[in-house]
Design a protein around this motif. Structure first.
Motif, PDB file in Angstrom:
ATOM      1  N   GLY A  91       1.124  -0.439  -0.120  1.00  0.00           N
ATOM      2  CA  GLY A  91      -0.314  -0.143   0.470  1.00  0.00           C
ATOM      3  C   GLY A  91       1.071   1.181   0.550  1.00  0.00           C
ATOM      4  N   GLY A  92       1.869   1.287   0.657  1.00  0.00           N
ATOM      5  CA  GLY A  92       2.746   2.788   1.174  1.00  0.00           C
ATOM      6  C   GLY A  92       3.502   2.748  -0.223  1.00  0.00           C
ATOM      7  N   VAL A  93       4.067   1.602  -0.851  1.00  0.00           N
ATOM      8  CA  VAL A  93       4.948   1.632  -2.577  1.00  0.00           C
ATOM      9  C   VAL A  93       3.802   2.710  -3.134  1.00  0.00           C
ATOM     10  CG1 VAL A  93       6.057   0.664  -4.088  1.00  0.00           C
ATOM     11  CG2 VAL A  93       6.143  -0.072  -2.113  1.00  0.00           C
ATOM     12  N   GLY A 131      -5.445  10.491  -7.436  1.00  0.00           N
ATOM     13  CA  GLY A 131      -6.643  10.367  -6.088  1.00  0.00           C
ATOM     14  C   GLY A 131      -6.913   9.093  -6.144  1.00  0.00           C
ATOM     15  N   PRO A 132      -7.869   8.220  -7.303  1.00  0.00           N
ATOM     16  CA  PRO A 132      -8.179   7.168  -6.910  1.00  0.00           C
ATOM     17  C   PRO A 132      -7.045   6.213  -6.720  1.00  0.00           C
ATOM     18  CG  PRO A 132      -9.783   7.904  -8.616  1.00  0.00           C
ATOM     19  CD  PRO A 132      -8.329   8.736  -8.649  1.00  0.00           C
ATOM     20  N   VAL A 133      -6.301   5.683  -7.664  1.00  0.00           N
ATOM     21  CA  VAL A 133      -5.636   4.983  -7.568  1.00  0.00           C
ATOM     22  C   VAL A 133      -3.900   4.989  -5.939  1.00  0.00           C
ATOM     23  CG1 VAL A 133      -2.834   4.171  -7.918  1.00  0.00           C
ATOM     24  CG2 VAL A 133      -5.229   4.637 -10.003  1.00  0.00           C
ATOM     25  N   HIS A 134      -3.604   6.548  -6.011  1.00  0.00           N
ATOM     26  CA  HIS A 134      -3.386   6.374  -4.326  1.00  0.00           C
ATOM     27  C   HIS A 134      -4.243   6.663  -2.992  1.00  0.00           C
ATOM     28  CE1 HIS A 134      -0.915   9.326  -1.623  1.00  0.00           C
ATOM     29  NE2 HIS A 134      -2.025   9.679  -1.125  1.00  0.00           N
ATOM     30  N   GLY A 135      -5.845   7.204  -3.797  1.00  0.00           N
ATOM     31  CA  GLY A 135      -6.464   6.469  -2.671  1.00  0.00           C
ATOM     32  C   GLY A 135      -6.650   5.171  -1.747  1.00  0.00           C
ATOM     33  N   VAL A 136      -6.514   4.005  -2.997  1.00  0.00           N
ATOM     34  CA  VAL A 136      -6.317   2.897  -2.683  1.00  0.00           C
ATOM     35  C   VAL A 136      -4.746   2.481  -2.614  1.00  0.00           C
ATOM     36  CG1 VAL A 136      -6.291   0.409  -3.902  1.00  0.00           C
ATOM     37  CG2 VAL A 136      -7.682   1.795  -4.815  1.00  0.00           C
ATOM     38  N   GLY A 137      -3.884   3.000  -2.978  1.00  0.00           N
ATOM     39  CA  GLY A 137      -2.592   2.615  -2.271  1.00  0.00           C
ATOM     40  C   GLY A 137      -2.869   2.985  -0.661  1.00  0.00           C
ATOM     41  N   TYR A 138      -3.403   4.161  -0.649  1.00  0.00           N
ATOM     42  CA  TYR A 138      -3.113   5.122   1.532  1.00  0.00           C
ATOM     43  C   TYR A 138      -4.292   3.837   1.891  1.00  0.00           C
ATOM     44  CZ  TYR A 138      -1.978   9.001   4.345  1.00  0.00           C
ATOM     45  OH  TYR A 138      -1.620   9.718   5.055  1.00  0.00           O
ATOM     46  N   GLY A 139      -5.047   3.636   1.298  1.00  0.00           N
ATOM     47  CA  GLY A 139      -6.113   3.200   2.419  1.00  0.00           C
ATOM     48  C   GLY A 139      -5.520   1.304   3.181  1.00  0.00           C
ATOM     49  N   LEU A 140      -4.960   0.747   1.571  1.00  0.00           N
ATOM     50  CA  LEU A 140      -4.249  -0.391   2.453  1.00  0.00           C
ATOM     51  C   LEU A 140      -3.845   0.550   3.378  1.00  0.00           C
ATOM     52  CD1 LEU A 140      -3.617  -1.993  -1.420  1.00  0.00           C
ATOM     53  CD2 LEU A 140      -5.531  -2.387   0.379  1.00  0.00           C
ATOM     54  N   LEU A 141      -2.408   0.693   3.440  1.00  0.00           N
ATOM     55  CA  LEU A 141      -1.401   1.698   4.574  1.00  0.00           C
ATOM     56  C   LEU A 141      -1.826   1.691   5.839  1.00  0.00           C
ATOM     57  CD1 LEU A 141       1.543   1.816   5.271  1.00  0.00           C
ATOM     58  CD2 LEU A 141       1.047   4.622   4.275  1.00  0.00           C
ATOM     59  N   ILE A 142      -3.195   2.595   5.941  1.00  0.00           N
ATOM     60  CA  ILE A 142      -3.339   2.759   6.753  1.00  0.00           C
ATOM     61  C   ILE A 142      -4.491   2.699   7.626  1.00  0.00           C
ATOM     62  CG2 ILE A 142      -5.414   4.340   7.455  1.00  0.00           C
ATOM     63  CD1 ILE A 142      -2.966   5.804   7.047  1.00  0.00           C
ATOM     64  N   GLY A 143      -5.233   1.377   6.697  1.00  0.00           N
ATOM     65  CA  GLY A 143      -5.637   0.154   7.173  1.00  0.00           C
ATOM     66  C   GLY A 143      -5.006  -1.084   8.062  1.00  0.00           C
ATOM     67  N   ALA A 167      -9.803   3.898   6.035  1.00  0.00           N
ATOM     68  CA  ALA A 167      -9.371   2.866   4.854  1.00  0.00           C
ATOM     69  C   ALA A 167     -10.553   2.563   4.497  1.00  0.00           C
ATOM     70  CB  ALA A 167      -8.290   1.631   5.449  1.00  0.00           C
ATOM     71  N   ALA A 168     -11.510   2.172   4.613  1.00  0.00           N
ATOM     72  CA  ALA A 168     -12.438   1.834   3.391  1.00  0.00           C
ATOM     73  C   ALA A 168     -12.855   3.062   2.315  1.00  0.00           C
ATOM     74  CB  ALA A 168     -13.640   1.320   4.484  1.00  0.00           C
ATOM     75  N   ALA A 169     -12.646   4.149   2.845  1.00  0.00           N
ATOM     76  CA  ALA A 169     -13.588   5.533   2.349  1.00  0.00           C
ATOM     77  C   ALA A 169     -11.628   5.756   0.943  1.00  0.00           C
ATOM     78  CB  ALA A 169     -13.006   6.757   2.461  1.00  0.00           C
ATOM     79  N   GLY A 170     -10.628   5.406   1.080  1.00  0.00           N
ATOM     80  CA  GLY A 170     -10.328   5.207   0.148  1.00  0.00           C
ATOM     81  C   GLY A 170      -9.605   4.177  -1.056  1.00  0.00           C
ATOM     82  N   LEU A 171     -10.100   3.034   0.122  1.00  0.00           N
ATOM     83  CA  LEU A 171     -10.205   1.317  -0.798  1.00  0.00           C
ATOM     84  C   LEU A 171     -11.706   1.970  -1.712  1.00  0.00           C
ATOM     85  CD1 LEU A 171      -9.601  -1.153   1.701  1.00  0.00           C
ATOM     86  CD2 LEU A 171      -7.894  -0.609   0.077  1.00  0.00           C
ATOM     87  N   ARG A 190      -7.961  10.731   2.119  1.00  0.00           N
ATOM     88  CA  ARG A 190      -6.352  11.156   2.033  1.00  0.00           C
ATOM     89  C   ARG A 190      -6.511  12.388   3.392  1.00  0.00           C
ATOM     90  NH1 ARG A 190      -3.889  12.915  -2.549  1.00  0.00           N
ATOM     91  NH2 ARG A 190      -5.479  13.118  -3.649  1.00  0.00           N
ATOM     92  N   PHE A 191      -8.068  13.554   3.614  1.00  0.00           N
ATOM     93  CA  PHE A 191      -7.575  13.797   4.353  1.00  0.00           C
ATOM     94  C   PHE A 191      -7.509  12.987   6.311  1.00  0.00           C
ATOM     95  CE2 PHE A 191      -9.070  17.274   1.443  1.00  0.00           C
ATOM     96  CZ  PHE A 191      -7.412  17.440   1.551  1.00  0.00           C
ATOM     97  N   SER A 192      -8.710  12.767   6.119  1.00  0.00           N
ATOM     98  CA  SER A 192      -8.381  11.577   7.876  1.00  0.00           C
ATOM     99  C   SER A 192      -6.887  10.667   7.403  1.00  0.00           C
ATOM    100  CB  SER A 192      -9.772  10.814   7.358  1.00  0.00           C
ATOM    101  OG  SER A 192      -9.872   9.086   6.686  1.00  0.00           O
ATOM    102  N   GLY A 193      -6.331  10.003   6.805  1.00  0.00           N
ATOM    103  CA  GLY A 193      -5.592   9.399   6.107  1.00  0.00           C
ATOM    104  C   GLY A 193      -4.941  10.510   7.373  1.00  0.00           C
ATOM    105  N   PHE A 194      -4.810  11.292   6.427  1.00  0.00           N
ATOM    106  CA  PHE A 194      -3.155  12.457   7.107  1.00  0.00           C
ATOM    107  C   PHE A 194      -3.160  13.055   8.477  1.00  0.00           C
ATOM    108  CE2 PHE A 194      -2.840  15.319   3.067  1.00  0.00           C
ATOM    109  CZ  PHE A 194      -2.352  14.077   2.359  1.00  0.00           C
TER     110      PHE A 194
END
Length: 206
Positions: A91-93, A131-143, A167-171, A190-194
């Motif tokens: 997810g981070g990568v 946007g969406p692609v970053h959201g999926v990766g960031y969602g996996l990382l935060i989850g 994470a659910a929002a990002g995914l 994004r912003f909740s993950g921040f």
């Protein structure tokens, strides 16, 4: 304080500082998905300094995100779960690579005028990557952070719950491609993950 402890907050601060400064300096509004080639040029060529400041913030955020990913992977390792470890790393990568790709595409739009179709394609790809692609990766990382934090007890329970919601929002953010109102999931994730990263980052590196 170790550099790693600053990575969570810096991921958020650098992105937001670049975005906020760009919004103040820009002569034209940032082009939304579906904008005409002329609207895209007006922003990226007419407000090229603002666009490049935003890109600089993104690239600093990418570097901090890479370090923060290492902290989350370390937490996952301590949790004893190989699955969470792989999820955090993958997810981070993905999150860092997609945001860097978006920054590179945005930069290319500031350099010279291109045919209308090419301009619109580059703008759309920059949005999809950041946007969406970053959201999926960031969602996996935060989850992964939330689940690993729950297993180890190193993260407060309310943070682990918030991590799973974020994470659910990002995914789910790619739903925007089929249903426009789902676009709100991109900033929500994004912003909740921040916020979660800024809170947990200083607590993950021992």
């Amino acid at each position: 304080m170790k550099i790693g402890k600053l990575s969570g907050p810096l991921t958020a601060v650098s992105f937001l500082a670049g975005l906020g400064t760009a919004m103040k300096l820009a002569k034209d509004p940032f082009p939304r998905p579906g904008s005409t080639a002329a609207q895209i040029r007006e922003y990226f060529r007419g407000s090229s300094t603002a666009a490049r400041i935003s890109v600089t913030g993104q690239l600093i955020s990418v570097a901090a995100l890479g370090r923060f990913t290492g902290s989350v992977v370390g937490l996952a390792t301590r949790s004893g779960s190989r699955t969470l470890e792989a999820t955090a790393l993958g997810g981070g990568v993905l999150a860092a690579a997609s945001l860097a790709t978006s920054a590179a595409l945005s930069t290319s739009l500031t350099t010279k005028d291109r045919p209308d179709e090419t301009t619109q394609t580059l703008s759309r790809l920059a949005f999809l990557a950041g946007g969406p692609v970053h959201g999926v990766g960031y969602g996996l990382l935060i989850g992964a952070l939330g689940l690993a934090g729950r297993r180890t007890g190193e993260v407060p329970s309310w943070v682990t719950g918030a991590s799973l919601v974020s994470a659910a929002a990002g995914l789910a953010s790619p739903l925007y491609l089929k249903w426009e109102p789902a676009g709100w999931l991109i900033p929500i994730g994004r912003f909740s993950g921040f916020l979660i990263g800024a809170f947990t980052g200083p607590r993950l590196d021992h």
